[in-house]
Scaffold this motif. Structure first.
Motif, PDB file in Angstrom:
ATOM      1  N   VAL A 121       4.588  -1.624   6.800  1.00 47.83           N
ATOM      2  CA  VAL A 121       4.110  -0.613   5.224  1.00 47.83           C
ATOM      3  C   VAL A 121       3.017  -0.458   5.218  1.00 47.83           C
ATOM      4  N   ARG A 122       2.756   1.195   5.404  1.00 47.20           N
ATOM      5  CA  ARG A 122       1.301   2.048   5.090  1.00 47.20           C
ATOM      6  C   ARG A 122       0.464   2.100   4.066  1.00 47.20           C
ATOM      7  N   VAL A 123      -0.638   1.902   3.406  1.00 51.30           N
ATOM      8  CA  VAL A 123      -0.674   1.760   2.344  1.00 51.30           C
ATOM      9  C   VAL A 123      -2.295   2.649   2.465  1.00 51.30           C
ATOM     10  N   THR A 124      -2.731   2.779   1.222  1.00 48.12           N
ATOM     11  CA  THR A 124      -3.573   3.905   0.862  1.00 48.12           C
ATOM     12  C   THR A 124      -4.664   3.023  -0.183  1.00 48.12           C
ATOM     13  N   PHE A 125      -6.014   2.158   0.713  1.00 46.91           N
ATOM     14  CA  PHE A 125      -7.444   1.641   0.240  1.00 46.91           C
ATOM     15  C   PHE A 125      -7.651   2.454  -0.695  1.00 46.91           C
ATOM     16  N   PHE A 126      -8.396   2.137  -1.459  1.00 48.90           N
ATOM     17  CA  PHE A 126      -9.913   3.093  -2.181  1.00 48.90           C
ATOM     18  C   PHE A 126     -10.903   1.070  -2.477  1.00 48.90           C
TER      19      PHE A 126
ATOM     20  N   ARG B 258      12.621  -3.121 -11.200  1.00 49.61           N
ATOM     21  CA  ARG B 258      12.903  -2.185 -13.079  1.00 49.61           C
ATOM     22  C   ARG B 258      12.532  -0.919 -12.966  1.00 49.61           C
ATOM     23  N   ASP B 259      11.516  -0.682 -12.759  1.00 42.39           N
ATOM     24  CA  ASP B 259      10.898   1.090 -13.345  1.00 42.39           C
ATOM     25  C   ASP B 259      10.744   1.686 -12.971  1.00 42.39           C
ATOM     26  N   ILE B 260      10.115   1.302 -11.209  1.00 35.24           N
ATOM     27  CA  ILE B 260       9.601   2.341 -10.603  1.00 35.24           C
ATOM     28  C   ILE B 260      10.460   3.093  -9.916  1.00 35.24           C
ATOM     29  N   GLN B 261      10.403   4.618 -10.174  1.00 33.35           N
ATOM     30  CA  GLN B 261      10.762   5.762  -9.735  1.00 33.35           C
ATOM     31  C   GLN B 261      10.376   6.162  -8.390  1.00 33.35           C
ATOM     32  N   PRO B 262      11.430   7.316  -7.853  1.00 35.12           N
ATOM     33  CA  PRO B 262      10.497   8.034  -6.376  1.00 35.12           C
ATOM     34  C   PRO B 262       8.836   8.746  -7.184  1.00 35.12           C
ATOM     35  N   GLY B 263       8.687   8.528  -6.273  1.00 36.51           N
ATOM     36  CA  GLY B 263       7.106   9.266  -6.374  1.00 36.51           C
ATOM     37  C   GLY B 263       6.434   8.912  -6.801  1.00 36.51           C
ATOM     38  N   ASP B 264       6.069   7.252  -7.404  1.00 35.57           N
ATOM     39  CA  ASP B 264       5.496   6.913  -8.395  1.00 35.57           C
ATOM     40  C   ASP B 264       3.796   6.512  -7.105  1.00 35.57           C
TER      41      ASP B 264
ATOM     42  N   LEU C 247      12.534  -3.012  -2.873  1.00 37.66           N
ATOM     43  CA  LEU C 247      12.207  -1.518  -2.940  1.00 37.66           C
ATOM     44  C   LEU C 247      12.775  -0.719  -1.645  1.00 37.66           C
ATOM     45  N   GLN C 248      12.437  -1.279  -0.171  1.00 36.77           N
ATOM     46  CA  GLN C 248      13.251  -0.659   0.585  1.00 36.77           C
ATOM     47  C   GLN C 248      14.388  -0.954   0.846  1.00 36.77           C
ATOM     48  N   SER C 249      15.108  -2.027   0.046  1.00 35.73           N
ATOM     49  CA  SER C 249      16.743  -1.995   0.097  1.00 35.73           C
ATOM     50  C   SER C 249      17.344  -1.330  -0.989  1.00 35.73           C
ATOM     51  N   ARG C 250      16.552  -0.537  -1.703  1.00 38.76           N
ATOM     52  CA  ARG C 250      17.105  -0.105  -2.809  1.00 38.76           C
ATOM     53  C   ARG C 250      17.042   1.680  -2.074  1.00 38.76           C
ATOM     54  N   GLY C 251      16.172   1.429  -1.381  1.00 43.47           N
ATOM     55  CA  GLY C 251      16.287   3.042  -0.475  1.00 43.47           C
ATOM     56  C   GLY C 251      14.817   4.258  -0.863  1.00 43.47           C
ATOM     57  N   PHE C 252      13.638   2.764  -1.007  1.00 42.96           N
ATOM     58  CA  PHE C 252      12.960   3.362  -1.086  1.00 42.96           C
ATOM     59  C   PHE C 252      11.923   3.334   0.476  1.00 42.96           C
ATOM     60  N   CYS C 253      10.999   4.190   0.470  1.00 45.18           N
ATOM     61  CA  CYS C 253       9.918   3.851   1.952  1.00 45.18           C
ATOM     62  C   CYS C 253       8.356   4.192   1.106  1.00 45.18           C
TER      63      CYS C 253
ATOM     64  N   VAL D 242      24.476  11.402   9.321  1.00 42.82           N
ATOM     65  CA  VAL D 242      23.355  12.128   9.253  1.00 42.82           C
ATOM     66  C   VAL D 242      22.017  10.866   8.013  1.00 42.82           C
ATOM     67  N   ALA D 243      21.244  10.091   8.653  1.00 39.15           N
ATOM     68  CA  ALA D 243      20.300   9.436   7.219  1.00 39.15           C
ATOM     69  C   ALA D 243      20.394   9.897   5.467  1.00 39.15           C
ATOM     70  N   ALA D 244      20.259   9.329   4.705  1.00 41.68           N
ATOM     71  CA  ALA D 244      19.914   9.902   3.801  1.00 41.68           C
ATOM     72  C   ALA D 244      18.358   9.809   3.351  1.00 41.68           C
ATOM     73  N   ALA D 245      17.656  10.904   2.847  1.00 41.11           N
ATOM     74  CA  ALA D 245      16.541  10.720   2.826  1.00 41.11           C
ATOM     75  C   ALA D 245      15.761   9.711   1.877  1.00 41.11           C
ATOM     76  N   CYS D 246      14.867   9.113   2.285  1.00 41.65           N
ATOM     77  CA  CYS D 246      14.068   8.147   1.731  1.00 41.65           C
ATOM     78  C   CYS D 246      13.331   8.379   0.059  1.00 41.65           C
ATOM     79  N   LYS D 247      13.441   7.414  -0.823  1.00 45.54           N
ATOM     80  CA  LYS D 247      12.089   7.705  -1.608  1.00 45.54           C
ATOM     81  C   LYS D 247      11.193   7.083  -1.949  1.00 45.54           C
ATOM     82  N   PRO D 248      10.207   8.276  -1.921  1.00 40.16           N
ATOM     83  CA  PRO D 248       8.777   7.520  -0.955  1.00 40.16           C
ATOM     84  C   PRO D 248       8.136   7.105  -2.432  1.00 40.16           C
ATOM     85  N   VAL D 249       7.586   6.563  -2.204  1.00 42.47           N
ATOM     86  CA  VAL D 249       6.715   5.531  -3.029  1.00 42.47           C
ATOM     87  C   VAL D 249       5.384   5.716  -2.694  1.00 42.47           C
ATOM     88  N   TYR D 250       4.122   5.174  -2.796  1.00 42.72           N
ATOM     89  CA  TYR D 250       2.609   5.612  -2.706  1.00 42.72           C
ATOM     90  C   TYR D 250       1.356   4.500  -2.790  1.00 42.72           C
TER      91      TYR D 250
END
Length: 253
Positions: A35-40, A187-193, A220-226, A4-12
C-alpha cells in the motif's frame, strides 16, 4: 482468453505526523500489503525526543520515499489557523502546537503562512531527495477561504478528508474502541474517499495502529478497493502537474 479484471475502487490513505512511536509498525503493514500512501508531515514532538522531521527520523522518511510513498506539508510547527484578521492585506491568527512557540498566538501575513508550509516541504525534500507534492493539510483541517487563497497564491492546494475517511484515531479509546472504529470504517468508506489517520496520537490509550490499520487494509482490499496516493487523485492531478515543475511563488507582502 483471460477475463478482464474489474477496475479497482480507489481510496486515498493519508497519514499525518504524531508522536511517531507506531511509525515503524505502520511502515511494516504498508510494505506487507503493498500500500502506498501520502504522508503530511510537520515537525511535531515525538516519543524519541526529536522532532518528527528531525535527524532521528530522517532515515525512516528516506525509506518511505524509496518505497514509492508521497509527501506533503502539514506546516512546520503544526500551526493552527485560529481566525482571519479583518482588513487588507490578508493576515491570520495562528497558534503553533509544536516547536519553540508552542501554545502562543501570533498574527501572520500570507507570506509568513506560506513560509510555514514551505519549510516542511523543503525539509522533506532534503531528507528524502524526493520533491513533495504541492499540497498541504492545515492542522485540524481548520482553514478559511482567505487562508486557502493565500496558500494557493504560493503554490499549495489544501487537502482535507472525506466524512467516512475520518478513521477516529484521535478519539478517546474508552468511548471509541478500535473494534468500533474498524467496523464503522469498513461499513462506510466509499470509492474515492480520502482517509485520515496519524503516526501516533498522544491522547489515545489504545493505539489505533497497527491494530485497526492492518485489518482495515485487508478488509478494503478484499472488497475490491485499492490504495492510491494523492498524486493519482483526479481532484489534484491537474494542480500537481501544473505546480511541480516550478518553485512556489511568494505572495506580495
Amino acid at each position: 482468453m483471460q477475463p478482464v479484471a474489474a477496475a479497482c475502487k480507489p481510496v486515498y490513505l493519508t497519514l499525518d505526523t504524531g508522536h511517531m512511536a507506531v511509525a515503524p509498525l505502520i511502515a511494516e503493514v504498508l510494505k506487507k500489503h503493498q500500500v502506498r500512501v501520502t504522508f503530511f508531515a510537520a515537525n511535531e514532538r515525538t516519543q524519541t525526543g526529536d522532532g518528527s522531521l528531525g535527524t532521528y527520523w530522517a532515515g525512516w522518511w528516506k525509506a518511505r520515499a524509496a518505497e514509492g510513498h508521497e509527501f506533503a506539508s502539514h506546516t512546520w510547527d503544526h500551526s493552527y489557523w485560529r481566525a482571519d484578521v479583518p482588513g487588507a492585506p490578508p493576515q491570520f491568527r495562528i497558534r503553533p502546537s509544536a516547536g519553540p512557540s508552542e501554545g502562543k498566538e501570533f498574527t501572520w501575513t500570507a507570506r509568513q503562512y506560506c513560509e510555514e508550509i514551505g519549510k516542511s516541504s523543503a525539509r522533506l525534500e532534503e531528507i528524502t531527495g524526493k520533491k513533495p507534492l504541492p499540497l498541504f493539510r492545515a492542522p485540524g483541517g481548520k482553514t478559511s477561504p482567505q487562508l486557502l487563497a493565500a496558500a494557493r497564491s504560493c503554490g499549495y492546494e489544501h487537502v482535507g478528508w472525506s466524512p467516512a475517511g475520518f478513521l477516529g484515531d484521535e478519539l478517546p479509546s474508552d468511548k471509541y474502541p478500535n473494534d468500533m472504529l474498524l467496523k464503522k470504517a469498513l461499513r462506510d468508506i466509499q470509492p474515492g474517499d480520502i482517509l485520515l489517520a496519524h503516526l501516533g496520537i498522544w491522547s489515545r490509550k489504545d493505539a489505533w495502529a497497527p491494530a485497526v490499520l492492518e485489518p482495515l487494509i485487508s478488509g478494503l482490499q478484499s472488497r475490491g478497493f485499492c490504495f492510491q496516493t494523492l498524486r493519482e487523485h483526479p481532484q489534484y492531478q491537474a494542480w500537481i502537474e501544473a505546480h511541480t515543475s516550478r518553485v512556489p511563488a511568494q505572495p506580495a507582502k
